[in-house]
Design an enzyme around this catalytic site. Sequence first.
Site, PDB file in Angstrom:
ATOM      1  N   GLU A  34    -120.614  32.893  46.771  1.00 59.62           N
ATOM      2  CA  GLU A  34    -119.118  32.956  46.701  1.00 59.62           C
ATOM      3  C   GLU A  34    -118.930  32.267  47.983  1.00 59.62           C
ATOM      4  O   GLU A  34    -117.683  32.780  48.759  1.00 59.62           O
ATOM      5  CB  GLU A  34    -118.740  34.342  46.757  1.00 59.62           C
ATOM      6  CG  GLU A  34    -118.998  34.949  45.132  1.00 59.62           C
ATOM      7  CD  GLU A  34    -118.446  36.291  45.297  1.00 59.62           C
ATOM      8  OE1 GLU A  34    -117.741  36.846  45.975  1.00 59.62           O
ATOM      9  OE2 GLU A  34    -118.603  36.822  44.122  1.00 59.62           O
ATOM     10  N   CYS A  35    -119.398  31.032  48.442  1.00 59.18           N
ATOM     11  CA  CYS A  35    -119.125  30.383  49.504  1.00 59.18           C
ATOM     12  C   CYS A  35    -118.462  29.072  49.222  1.00 59.18           C
ATOM     13  O   CYS A  35    -118.697  28.470  48.200  1.00 59.18           O
ATOM     14  CB  CYS A  35    -120.284  30.362  50.421  1.00 59.18           C
ATOM     15  SG  CYS A  35    -120.100  29.347  51.898  1.00 59.18           S
ATOM     16  N   GLY A  36    -117.620  28.586  50.297  1.00 61.65           N
ATOM     17  CA  GLY A  36    -117.240  27.257  50.154  1.00 61.65           C
ATOM     18  C   GLY A  36    -118.337  26.247  49.969  1.00 61.65           C
ATOM     19  O   GLY A  36    -118.134  25.074  49.439  1.00 61.65           O
ATOM     20  N   THR A  38    -121.324  26.745  48.157  1.00 57.16           N
ATOM     21  CA  THR A  38    -121.970  27.123  47.029  1.00 57.16           C
ATOM     22  C   THR A  38    -122.043  25.923  46.074  1.00 57.16           C
ATOM     23  O   THR A  38    -123.206  25.932  45.634  1.00 57.16           O
ATOM     24  CB  THR A  38    -121.328  28.504  46.148  1.00 57.16           C
ATOM     25  OG1 THR A  38    -121.432  29.520  47.080  1.00 57.16           O
ATOM     26  CG2 THR A  38    -122.103  28.846  45.082  1.00 57.16           C
TER      27      THR A  38
END
Length: 181
Positions: A34-36, A38
């Site tokens: 759930e990361c920028g 990803t």
Amino acid sequence: MNVYDFKVTDNKGNQVDLAEYKGKVLLIINTATECGFTPQYADLEKLYKTYKDKGLEILDFPCDQFGHQAPGSSNDIATFCTGRFGVTFRQFAKIDVNGVNTLPLYAYLKSQKGFAGFRKEHPITPVLVKILSKADPDYEKKPDIKWNFTKFLIDKNGNVLQRFEPTEDLKVVEEAMKKAL
């Protein structure tokens, strides 16, 4: 000492001796779902498909230490990665890359290659610098992993060649991998 001296746990709970990768070029990554960053999973899978027959292995270590961006179990993470990005490279159990519970492999990796600096042109760099500077004004001087999708390139003999921060262009990573292969 090199990477082959370590044992880790895969996402199914099996012990894996990294010596089984002798003779391969490895890209070891701490990831989050759930990361920028990803969306890098898709490009990493393309790299894997392109170079796996030439001796590349990507080792994916989910980590929930940066903004709680890797929630869920190792199985949840694997299901997400295979379903959304078609990931076929090997995934491992969720780990810590910093702090008292740091996976020994990551303690070793950081001892070999410290923080490499963020690419100034990347749009997320100012955000990361702000977050990290607020938490620790001296963050740049420490070898700790700074964020998700930090990558370590390992040569065919188990030695750490290079560290790439998450803001590094994957074309740069690919060129270094091609040289190592």
